[in-house]
Each structure stands twice: as C-alpha cells, then as structure tokens.
Design a protein around this motif. Sequence first.
Motif, PDB file in Angstrom:
ATOM      1  N   GLU A  19       0.843  -1.206   0.000  1.00 49.23           N
ATOM      2  CA  GLU A  19       0.000   0.000   0.000  1.00 49.23           C
ATOM      3  C   GLU A  19       0.880   1.259   0.000  1.00 49.23           C
ATOM      4  O   GLU A  19       0.594   2.229  -0.695  1.00 49.23           O
ATOM      5  CB  GLU A  19      -0.898  -0.013   1.246  1.00 49.23           C
ATOM      6  CG  GLU A  19      -1.978   1.053   1.279  1.00 49.23           C
ATOM      7  CD  GLU A  19      -3.055   0.833   0.225  1.00 49.23           C
ATOM      8  OE1 GLU A  19      -3.238  -0.321  -0.237  1.00 49.23           O
ATOM      9  OE2 GLU A  19      -3.727   1.826  -0.139  1.00 49.23           O
ATOM     10  N   SER A  20       1.953   1.212   0.780  1.00 50.62           N
ATOM     11  CA  SER A  20       2.835   2.383   0.864  1.00 50.62           C
ATOM     12  C   SER A  20       3.507   2.647  -0.493  1.00 50.62           C
ATOM     13  O   SER A  20       3.709   3.800  -0.874  1.00 50.62           O
ATOM     14  CB  SER A  20       3.886   2.196   1.963  1.00 50.62           C
ATOM     15  OG  SER A  20       4.911   1.305   1.562  1.00 50.62           O
ATOM     16  N   LEU A  21       3.836   1.581  -1.216  1.00 51.58           N
ATOM     17  CA  LEU A  21       4.463   1.744  -2.532  1.00 51.58           C
ATOM     18  C   LEU A  21       3.472   2.364  -3.513  1.00 51.58           C
ATOM     19  O   LEU A  21       3.825   3.201  -4.344  1.00 51.58           O
ATOM     20  CB  LEU A  21       4.967   0.395  -3.060  1.00 51.58           C
ATOM     21  CG  LEU A  21       6.145  -0.199  -2.270  1.00 51.58           C
ATOM     22  CD1 LEU A  21       6.400  -1.649  -2.681  1.00 51.58           C
ATOM     23  CD2 LEU A  21       7.411   0.640  -2.458  1.00 51.58           C
ATOM     24  N   LYS A  22       2.221   1.948  -3.378  1.00 49.80           N
ATOM     25  CA  LYS A  22       1.167   2.516  -4.231  1.00 49.80           C
ATOM     26  C   LYS A  22       1.060   4.029  -4.007  1.00 49.80           C
ATOM     27  O   LYS A  22       1.061   4.818  -4.956  1.00 49.80           O
ATOM     28  CB  LYS A  22      -0.160   1.839  -3.892  1.00 49.80           C
ATOM     29  CG  LYS A  22      -1.345   2.382  -4.641  1.00 49.80           C
ATOM     30  CD  LYS A  22      -2.605   1.669  -4.217  1.00 49.80           C
ATOM     31  CE  LYS A  22      -3.808   2.517  -4.546  1.00 49.80           C
ATOM     32  NZ  LYS A  22      -5.013   2.018  -3.878  1.00 49.80           N
ATOM     33  N   ARG A  23       1.017   4.418  -2.729  1.00 51.43           N
ATOM     34  CA  ARG A  23       0.928   5.859  -2.418  1.00 51.43           C
ATOM     35  C   ARG A  23       2.170   6.596  -2.904  1.00 51.43           C
ATOM     36  O   ARG A  23       2.091   7.729  -3.389  1.00 51.43           O
ATOM     37  CB  ARG A  23       0.801   6.075  -0.902  1.00 51.43           C
ATOM     38  CG  ARG A  23      -0.288   5.266  -0.265  1.00 51.43           C
ATOM     39  CD  ARG A  23      -1.565   6.092  -0.103  1.00 51.43           C
ATOM     40  NE  ARG A  23      -2.520   5.272   0.642  1.00 51.43           N
ATOM     41  CZ  ARG A  23      -2.820   5.451   1.913  1.00 51.43           C
ATOM     42  NH1 ARG A  23      -2.290   6.452   2.603  1.00 51.43           N
ATOM     43  NH2 ARG A  23      -3.672   4.651   2.521  1.00 51.43           N
ATOM     44  N   PHE A  24       3.310   5.961  -2.749  1.00 45.39           N
ATOM     45  CA  PHE A  24       4.577   6.567  -3.185  1.00 45.39           C
ATOM     46  C   PHE A  24       4.506   6.904  -4.679  1.00 45.39           C
ATOM     47  O   PHE A  24       4.820   8.025  -5.092  1.00 45.39           O
ATOM     48  CB  PHE A  24       5.721   5.593  -2.895  1.00 45.39           C
ATOM     49  CG  PHE A  24       7.094   6.066  -3.317  1.00 45.39           C
ATOM     50  CD1 PHE A  24       7.535   7.345  -3.032  1.00 45.39           C
ATOM     51  CD2 PHE A  24       7.964   5.196  -3.980  1.00 45.39           C
ATOM     52  CE1 PHE A  24       8.813   7.772  -3.404  1.00 45.39           C
ATOM     53  CE2 PHE A  24       9.238   5.608  -4.348  1.00 45.39           C
ATOM     54  CZ  PHE A  24       9.668   6.892  -4.066  1.00 45.39           C
ATOM     55  N   ILE A  25       4.077   5.941  -5.466  1.00 45.32           N
ATOM     56  CA  ILE A  25       3.994   6.162  -6.911  1.00 45.32           C
ATOM     57  C   ILE A  25       2.983   7.273  -7.216  1.00 45.32           C
ATOM     58  O   ILE A  25       3.237   8.149  -8.057  1.00 45.32           O
ATOM     59  CB  ILE A  25       3.628   4.853  -7.646  1.00 45.32           C
ATOM     60  CG1 ILE A  25       4.742   3.802  -7.447  1.00 45.32           C
ATOM     61  CG2 ILE A  25       3.372   5.100  -9.131  1.00 45.32           C
ATOM     62  CD1 ILE A  25       6.116   4.199  -7.950  1.00 45.32           C
ATOM     63  N   GLU A  26       1.852   7.272  -6.502  1.00 40.73           N
ATOM     64  CA  GLU A  26       0.862   8.344  -6.704  1.00 40.73           C
ATOM     65  C   GLU A  26       1.471   9.711  -6.404  1.00 40.73           C
ATOM     66  O   GLU A  26       1.279  10.672  -7.151  1.00 40.73           O
ATOM     67  CB  GLU A  26      -0.360   8.122  -5.796  1.00 40.73           C
ATOM     68  CG  GLU A  26      -1.278   7.026  -6.292  1.00 40.73           C
ATOM     69  CD  GLU A  26      -2.316   6.593  -5.248  1.00 40.73           C
ATOM     70  OE1 GLU A  26      -3.075   5.647  -5.545  1.00 40.73           O
ATOM     71  OE2 GLU A  26      -2.363   7.193  -4.140  1.00 40.73           O
ATOM     72  N   GLU A  27       2.224   9.781  -5.311  1.00 38.67           N
ATOM     73  CA  GLU A  27       2.837  11.061  -4.930  1.00 38.67           C
ATOM     74  C   GLU A  27       3.911  11.486  -5.926  1.00 38.67           C
ATOM     75  O   GLU A  27       4.056  12.678  -6.235  1.00 38.67           O
ATOM     76  CB  GLU A  27       3.413  10.966  -3.503  1.00 38.67           C
ATOM     77  CG  GLU A  27       2.319  10.998  -2.451  1.00 38.67           C
ATOM     78  CD  GLU A  27       2.632  10.152  -1.215  1.00 38.67           C
ATOM     79  OE1 GLU A  27       3.797   9.711  -1.065  1.00 38.67           O
ATOM     80  OE2 GLU A  27       1.703   9.923  -0.401  1.00 38.67           O
ATOM     81  N   LEU A  28       4.644  10.516  -6.448  1.00 37.08           N
ATOM     82  CA  LEU A  28       5.648  10.851  -7.462  1.00 37.08           C
ATOM     83  C   LEU A  28       4.971  11.393  -8.716  1.00 37.08           C
ATOM     84  O   LEU A  28       5.456  12.320  -9.363  1.00 37.08           O
ATOM     85  CB  LEU A  28       6.494   9.624  -7.827  1.00 37.08           C
ATOM     86  CG  LEU A  28       7.508   9.153  -6.785  1.00 37.08           C
ATOM     87  CD1 LEU A  28       8.174   7.858  -7.242  1.00 37.08           C
ATOM     88  CD2 LEU A  28       8.578  10.216  -6.523  1.00 37.08           C
ATOM     89  N   LYS A  29       3.817  10.807  -9.043  1.00 40.00           N
ATOM     90  CA  LYS A  29       3.075  11.291 -10.213  1.00 40.00           C
ATOM     91  C   LYS A  29       2.587  12.719  -9.978  1.00 40.00           C
ATOM     92  O   LYS A  29       2.758  13.590 -10.831  1.00 40.00           O
ATOM     93  CB  LYS A  29       1.884  10.379 -10.519  1.00 40.00           C
ATOM     94  CG  LYS A  29       2.297   9.076 -11.182  1.00 40.00           C
ATOM     95  CD  LYS A  29       1.093   8.196 -11.505  1.00 40.00           C
ATOM     96  CE  LYS A  29       1.554   6.922 -12.200  1.00 40.00           C
ATOM     97  NZ  LYS A  29       0.526   5.877 -12.265  1.00 40.00           N
ATOM     98  N   GLU A  30       1.994  12.944  -8.798  1.00 42.48           N
ATOM     99  CA  GLU A  30       1.475  14.292  -8.489  1.00 42.48           C
ATOM    100  C   GLU A  30       2.573  15.343  -8.529  1.00 42.48           C
ATOM    101  O   GLU A  30       2.331  16.485  -8.926  1.00 42.48           O
ATOM    102  CB  GLU A  30       0.820  14.300  -7.099  1.00 42.48           C
ATOM    103  CG  GLU A  30      -0.597  13.755  -7.111  1.00 42.48           C
ATOM    104  CD  GLU A  30      -1.066  13.319  -5.720  1.00 42.48           C
ATOM    105  OE1 GLU A  30      -0.544  13.861  -4.719  1.00 42.48           O
ATOM    106  OE2 GLU A  30      -1.933  12.424  -5.654  1.00 42.48           O
ATOM    107  N   SER A  31       3.762  14.983  -8.103  1.00 46.58           N
ATOM    108  CA  SER A  31       4.848  15.964  -8.034  1.00 46.58           C
ATOM    109  C   SER A  31       5.552  16.141  -9.379  1.00 46.58           C
ATOM    110  O   SER A  31       6.432  16.989  -9.501  1.00 46.58           O
ATOM    111  CB  SER A  31       5.870  15.527  -6.986  1.00 46.58           C
ATOM    112  OG  SER A  31       6.491  14.339  -7.438  1.00 46.58           O
ATOM    113  N   GLY A  32       5.186  15.309 -10.359  1.00 49.76           N
ATOM    114  CA  GLY A  32       5.814  15.420 -11.677  1.00 49.76           C
ATOM    115  C   GLY A  32       7.168  14.724 -11.770  1.00 49.76           C
ATOM    116  O   GLY A  32       7.798  14.725 -12.828  1.00 49.76           O
ATOM    117  N   ILE A  33       7.610  14.122 -10.688  1.00 50.21           N
ATOM    118  CA  ILE A  33       8.928  13.464 -10.690  1.00 50.21           C
ATOM    119  C   ILE A  33       8.879  12.140 -11.457  1.00 50.21           C
ATOM    120  O   ILE A  33       9.840  11.740 -12.111  1.00 50.21           O
ATOM    121  CB  ILE A  33       9.412  13.223  -9.225  1.00 50.21           C
ATOM    122  CG1 ILE A  33       9.638  14.557  -8.512  1.00 50.21           C
ATOM    123  CG2 ILE A  33      10.679  12.376  -9.194  1.00 50.21           C
ATOM    124  CD1 ILE A  33       9.879  14.449  -7.020  1.00 50.21           C
TER     125      ILE A  33
END
Length: 405
Positions: A229-243
């Motif tokens: 679950e944490s990896l899923k959120r991590f990827i979502e946050e990376l997407k939101e930040s444009g990284i």
Amino acid sequence: DGSELVDIENYVDASYAKPNDELFGIAKGKNVIVVSVESTQNFVINNKVNDQEITPFLNQFIKESFYFDNFYHQTGQGKTSDAEFLVENSLYPLSRGAVFFTHSGNQFNSLAERLQENGYFTNAMHANNRSFWNRDIMYKSLSYERFYDVKDYDVNEDNSVNWGMKDIPFFEQSVEHMKEMKKPFYSKLITLTNHHPFYYDKEDQFIDEFNSNSGTLNRYFVTVRYTDESLKRFIEELKESGIYEDSIIVMYGDHYGISENHNEAMSQYLGKDITPFVSTQLQKVPFLIHIPGTEGKVISKVSGQIDIRPTILHLLGINTKNDIQLGHDLFSEDNDDLAVFRDGRFVTKDYVYADNKCWDKSTEEVTDKKYCEPYMEKVATELEYSDRIIYGDLLRFFDPDKAKK
Ligand code: GP9
Ligand code: MN
C-alpha cells in the motif's frame, strides 16, 4: 602493488556482458529512484492469503515494468546492508559479518560514485538512526552526498510502529525532500515496516492474518500488504509531483523475511514440503525496473542483486566495460543465467545446487551431481575473487582511466 588484481581483471573482462543496443541509454539523464523493500520475498507476488491478494499494487506495477521473476537475494549476515553493498558495488558481501562494518574504509567504485561523476545528486533515505549498520561511515565511502536519516523526518508515536517510522509517512515525506533536490538525482530509499517481528497497528491492517503455528508468518502477510500500500501511495505522490515521468524506478526485496525456523508454517501455506530445493527457491525476491514510456515485460533469466549495478548504468547510457564488477547487465544477450548465493548454493537455468546436492528444477528432486559440476569452479572462483577484493582493499589499485587505454 596491485598485481593481485591481474587475475581478477582478466576474469571480469572475460565475463563482460555487452549492453543491449536497443536499451543502452534509454533512460539517459533520468532520476534514479531505488527502493530497498524490507524482507519482501517473491512468493507473495501474484499470490493470495485467505483468498485476498497480498500485493495488489505490485501485481499491477510489475505489468508496467521490467519484472524479473527468477531473481535472488545474495545477502549474508549483513542483511539489508549486504543488499545495499551488492547493488552499489556488484561484489558479494562477506561470508561472515557485515562488510558495512568490517570494510567501510575501503575504496569502492560504487553505483553512486559513477552517477555522481555523471552529474547526479546522490543520496540515501532511511528513517532510522544514521549509525545503524555503520551507514553513516559506509555511505561516505560509497559516495552518497547526503543521507536523509531519522532526523530529516517528522517521526512521532502516531506514525511509528515496530522498528520506527511507518512506510506510508516515510514515502510521503521522502517525496517532499525529492521536490527540493537538485536534478537529476539518485535516491535510494529503504523501507522498514515489514521487518521481523512484523508488528503492525490495527488501522494499517488491510488483509487478515494467516492461520498457522507461526505468529511471525501469520503477521508477515499483513505487513507485506501494508508495504505494498505504501508503494502505491509513493507512486501516486511521485506522479502528483511530476517526478515520476523523469525517473526510472527500481524496486528490489533485500532478503528473506521468513527464516527456516518457520518451515512448518511455510509448508502449510505453500502446500508442500520445504526441501532444500524449495528453501532455495524461497530466496527469490521481487525485482523490477520501471522506465516511463516503456512497456512492461517479464524476464525470467536467473539473476541476482549483484546484477543491478551494470543493468542500471547501461540503461542510463553509462559504460561499465572498465569496471571491476561481478554482475551482468540483465538485458544483455551475454548474460550468464546464474545466481550465486553467499553460502555457496547456486541456481542455473535448469538446476539448483543446495545441501551439497544437485536438484533438477523441472522435477524438484535430487539428480546426478554431474549436472551441477560444470558450474562449481566458477562459483568458487567468483566468491573467492570478491573476497580478495574486499579483504585486500584491491580497488585502491584500480585506475579506470588506465584500464581504458
Ligand atoms: C535497519 C534496517 C533493517 O535500518 O535496514 O535492517 P535488517 O535487520 O533488515 O538488516
Ligand atoms: Mn532488511
């Protein structure tokens, strides 16, 4: 004087795996995000417990990535730190003790060093005390410019469990740090929640425990699910930040989570006896590389953590022809289809050598030793050369510029 290096250099030269033309440099200039996923073994991938998926996110993410389903950890007593050592140096860790403690003063030609030379901001992120596994010292030898340790995170009772900060807030705050980083960067992130004894808070439980005589294995599924679950959120946050679009993302399991002390429970879960063959297969850990704009693919070559360094460098278009490394680019046609364990076990395309016996992968039974014999000398030589490099601090004699000529 370095004459000890000659045999080793010849061996490394002879086993050099030429990069794949189509993939060499495909990720040139991208950020490199490597996640060391604590205690995660490959048997949880695409698998269920109580009819519930254990890693729903990873099962999806591997489809968008290069996913290596015959990939083994090669760690010894140094556990997480041994995995880091393998990834950075493409050398084996030691058969006893942790090389992070015993040889932190050595000279290395790490992945981080090569990336730093190529303009990367190199850093490690792990919300633990910086001296754990002697990281504060070793990271300097490995050319990490910055170590974001527990002091760089907002850690409190609410966002901690078990060994410390939970993975979900860890990734959230890590992305905040990444936003501030000079680009391109190389970050290595190390998760913590899925660590023995796999304690968790009720609010972080997404699936039910297994039901066996091992509380450790029972809880393991729940904490693996949390890390997923944490990896899923991590990827979502990376997407939101444009990284996300500017980065390659590499994830690997660092080592086993469930030791042989839990064989009875593991046997109940897998529905088969845990023979030395099965124990060896249980040392598979997940390994994936996500490259934006590239379609996913399952790669079934036999491989291990020692292969990560050349594989990443070649994707970035950085040559390793002159480097002293024992792993092979996993996209190369010349790859050797071999995984050597630190304890001398090994896995080939068709056989497994374990418990001083040769096992046939197709029958999972013991077969004639002659099938494993052709590999034995090579396996012993590799471990021996790796040890010699470390014990003799031989890389201090290695001059890559001279080697180029
Ligand atoms: C500690 C973490 C766990 O910082 O990396 O180490 P391990 O016990 O898995 O080697
Ligand atoms: Mn670990």
